[in-house]
Design an enzyme around this catalytic site. Structure first.
Site, mmCIF file in Angstrom:
data_model
loop_
_atom_site.group_PDB
_atom_site.id
_atom_site.type_symbol
_atom_site.label_atom_id
_atom_site.label_comp_id
_atom_site.label_asym_id
_atom_site.label_seq_id
_atom_site.Cartn_x
_atom_site.Cartn_y
_atom_site.Cartn_z
ATOM 1 N NE ARG A 1 -8.518 -18.838 3.788
ATOM 2 C CZ ARG A 1 -7.836 -17.833 3.277
ATOM 3 N NH1 ARG A 1 -8.223 -16.603 3.493
ATOM 4 N NH2 ARG A 1 -6.759 -18.036 2.558
ATOM 5 N NE ARG B 1 -13.725 -24.491 -7.891
ATOM 6 C CZ ARG B 1 -12.445 -24.379 -7.618
ATOM 7 N NH1 ARG B 1 -11.635 -25.401 -7.777
ATOM 8 N NH2 ARG B 1 -11.959 -23.237 -7.186
ATOM 9 N NE ARG C 1 -2.261 -22.975 15.900
ATOM 10 C CZ ARG C 1 -1.961 -23.907 16.802
ATOM 11 N NH1 ARG C 1 -2.041 -23.642 18.105
ATOM 12 N NH2 ARG C 1 -1.577 -25.109 16.406
ATOM 13 N NE ARG D 1 0.844 -24.728 4.054
ATOM 14 C CZ ARG D 1 0.221 -23.634 3.654
ATOM 15 N NH1 ARG D 1 -0.719 -23.697 2.744
ATOM 16 N NH2 ARG D 1 0.523 -22.464 4.167
ATOM 17 C CD GLU E 1 3.120 -24.149 6.337
ATOM 18 O OE1 GLU E 1 3.593 -24.133 5.184
ATOM 19 O OE2 GLU E 1 2.068 -23.586 6.643
ATOM 20 C CE1 TYR F 1 -3.708 -15.904 6.618
ATOM 21 C CE2 TYR F 1 -5.751 -16.838 5.809
ATOM 22 C CZ TYR F 1 -4.378 -16.764 5.787
ATOM 23 O OH TYR F 1 -3.662 -17.555 4.922
ATOM 24 C CG ASP G 1 -6.130 -14.126 0.967
ATOM 25 O OD1 ASP G 1 -5.422 -14.848 1.686
ATOM 26 O OD2 ASP G 1 -7.236 -14.481 0.525
HETATM 27 N N1 UDP Z 1 -8.197 -26.875 5.478
HETATM 28 C C1 UDP Z 1 -8.323 -28.217 5.750
HETATM 29 N N2 UDP Z 1 -7.698 -29.125 4.942
HETATM 30 C C2 UDP Z 1 -6.941 -28.750 3.886
HETATM 31 C C3 UDP Z 1 -6.802 -27.365 3.607
HETATM 32 C C4 UDP Z 1 -7.440 -26.452 4.425
HETATM 33 O O1 UDP Z 1 -8.979 -28.603 6.696
HETATM 34 O O2 UDP Z 1 -6.360 -29.629 3.201
HETATM 35 C C5 UDP Z 1 -8.890 -25.929 6.372
HETATM 36 C C6 UDP Z 1 -7.980 -25.429 7.489
HETATM 37 O O3 UDP Z 1 -8.725 -25.256 8.669
HETATM 38 C C7 UDP Z 1 -7.485 -24.093 6.953
HETATM 39 C C8 UDP Z 1 -8.713 -23.584 6.210
HETATM 40 O O4 UDP Z 1 -9.314 -24.781 5.664
HETATM 41 O O5 UDP Z 1 -7.100 -23.234 7.987
HETATM 42 C C9 UDP Z 1 -8.423 -22.579 5.124
HETATM 43 O O6 UDP Z 1 -7.555 -23.171 4.189
HETATM 44 P P1 UDP Z 1 -6.537 -22.322 3.304
HETATM 45 O O7 UDP Z 1 -5.930 -23.237 2.311
HETATM 46 O O8 UDP Z 1 -7.227 -21.108 2.842
HETATM 47 O O9 UDP Z 1 -5.442 -21.972 4.409
HETATM 48 P P2 UDP Z 1 -4.055 -21.168 4.258
HETATM 49 O O10 UDP Z 1 -3.340 -21.675 3.024
HETATM 50 O O11 UDP Z 1 -4.429 -19.744 4.171
HETATM 51 O O12 UDP Z 1 -3.348 -21.540 5.496
#
Ligand code: UDP
Length: 390
Positions: A180, A184, A256, A286, A307, A355, A357
């Site tokens: 996901r 870059r 979860r 976060r 969170e 999951y 979007d």
């Molecule tokens: N992830 C991570 N570090 C980060 C952000 C994301 O390891 O700083 C991993 C984590 O396992 C997460 C996945 O990448 O579940 C997908 O991230 P995304 O930001 O898409 O998660 P969401 O915002 O949908 O929870």
């Protein structure tokens, strides 16, 4: 017995979009939701003290490549430009806590390794000095990360965060979760790479209420639906948990859940909407500062969420389907039962245990509504799933 028309269980995106489509086709639609508000987990509401628009069940940023879906949402809400720029606080190579740019981009790489590389240099550096190229076909999350960014970046940004988010080691998770996120070799720090991105000016709940605002739609909030009453309706669309329809008889599908620790502040607490915490030692994943999701507004006060992610217990709100091997076996048992059940179609994130979007949820809801009307027109049996969960 005369039946009561079509029932949507759940006033989130799926129920609202399908309901609207059927209403526009001339059918009577009832929508029920156990919560006191429409919008499902996209629900937004203004905080009474600060007037900040709060994403009550966590941050939702609309992004899509699907032009029809983008046109659809724009017909129910004014979307303001919003770019999701996420930062991560984690320990750098010196062991000190620092703030880095996400998703991993040229700025992150240069900052982390204390270098001033150009794109090609950074690409060569990651490929030749960091990436584990002995992993040919990464299957787990960990293999995928080691293969594409190497151990240093993996441990700083992904390992701890993922252990907190999913409650297990990244070697037990599929590579698809990491896919996901882009890596870059330029300074583009837009978290999403979709063509259309934005935030509804007066929140998601107002948008979903407008979708539901149709003379043929009746909405009952704080109303619990019992699947035993399904026979009273011409057809039911269930956006609740798939296993919930069956009273969790075969066991519970794993999710979860999230806990939000709310706090307030005067002024600007973190300077951005989303700050991730990469380290396993920091217990939250976060912190979101909600006023930054509406950058066109100005508020002195601020509302923030710390969170935390944990296993979902009975009574908790399910957020992320886990979909590991054990869940997939149970899922296929529930899918078989659902397919043998008449009069109900399972929709959305919880109904199909995926999951999703928001844009995909809307796309599937529109396709489901079309498919359903086709079945009616042809006198065919309506399937339990228009989008298979497996
Ligand atoms: N992830 C991570 N570090 C980060 C952000 C994301 O390891 O700083 C991993 C984590 O396992 C997460 C996945 O990448 O579940 C997908 O991230 P995304 O930001 O898409 O998660 P969401 O915002 O949908 O929870």
């Amino acid at each position: 017995m005369t039946k009561s028309g079509f029932l949507m269980v759940g006033a989130g995106l799926s129920g609202a979009v399908i309901g609207r489509h059927l209403a526009e086709a001339g059918h009577d639609v009832t929508v029920v939701d156990s919560r006191p508000h429409a919008g499902g987990n996209c629900h937004t509401e203004r905080d009474a003290d600060t007037q900040v628009m709060v994403h009550v069940y966590g941050p939702h940023i609309f992004h899509t490549d699907d032009e029809e879906v983008w046109t659809y949402v724009n017909s129910f809400a004014t979307f303001r430009p919003y770019k999701n720029r996420v930062k991560s606080t984690t320990r750098g190579l010196t062991g000190e806590r620092e703030v880095f740019s996400l998703p991993v981009n040229l700025h992150t790489i240069n900052q982390f390794f204390r270098r001033a590389m150009r794109p090609d240099e950074a690409r060569d550096f990651i490929l030749n000095e960091q990436a584990d190229t002995s992993i040919e076909n990464p299957r787990t999350f960990e293999e995928q990360a080691l293969r594409f960014v190497g151990r240093d970046l993996y441990e700083a940004f992904f390992k701890g965060y993922t252990m907190k988010q999913w409650g297990c080691h990244p070697c037990e998770l599929p590579a698809s979760i990491l896919r996901r996120l882009p890596v870059r070799f330029n300074y583009d720090d837009n978290y999403f790479f979709h063509r259309f991105q934005g935030m509804p000016e007066d929140g998601y709940t107002a948008m979903i209420e407008r979708i539901l605002d149709h003379p043929r739609i009746t909405v009952h909030l704080e109303t619990v639906f019992d699947p035993a009453d399904a026979g009273k309706w011409d057809h039911v669309f269930w956006s609740g948990p798939l296993d919930g329809w069956f009273g969790y008889e075969l066991g519970r599908l794993g999710y979860r859940t999230l806990d939000f620790e709310r706090f307030t502040h005067r002024g600007d607490w973190q300077g951005c909407a989303v700050m991730n915490y990469g380290e396993a030692e920091v217990p939250w994943t976060r912190i979101t500062e909600h006023k930054h999701f509406s950058p066109w507004e100005s508020h002195e006060g601020s509302v923030l969420y710390r969170e935390y992610s944990r296993a979902c217990e009975p009574g908790d709100i399910p957020y992320y389907p886990i979909r590991q091997v054990a869940e997939k076996a149970l899922l296929s048992d529930y899918v078989r039962r659902a397919e043998a059940t008449e009069g109900v179609t399972f929709v959305g994130r919880l109904g199909t245990y995926r999951y999703l979007d928001m844009d995909v949820t809307i796309r599937e809801a529109l396709d489901t509504a079309h498919g359903f009307l086709d079945c009616l027109a042809r006198g065919e049996r309506v399937p339990a799933f228009f989008v298979p969960p497996l």
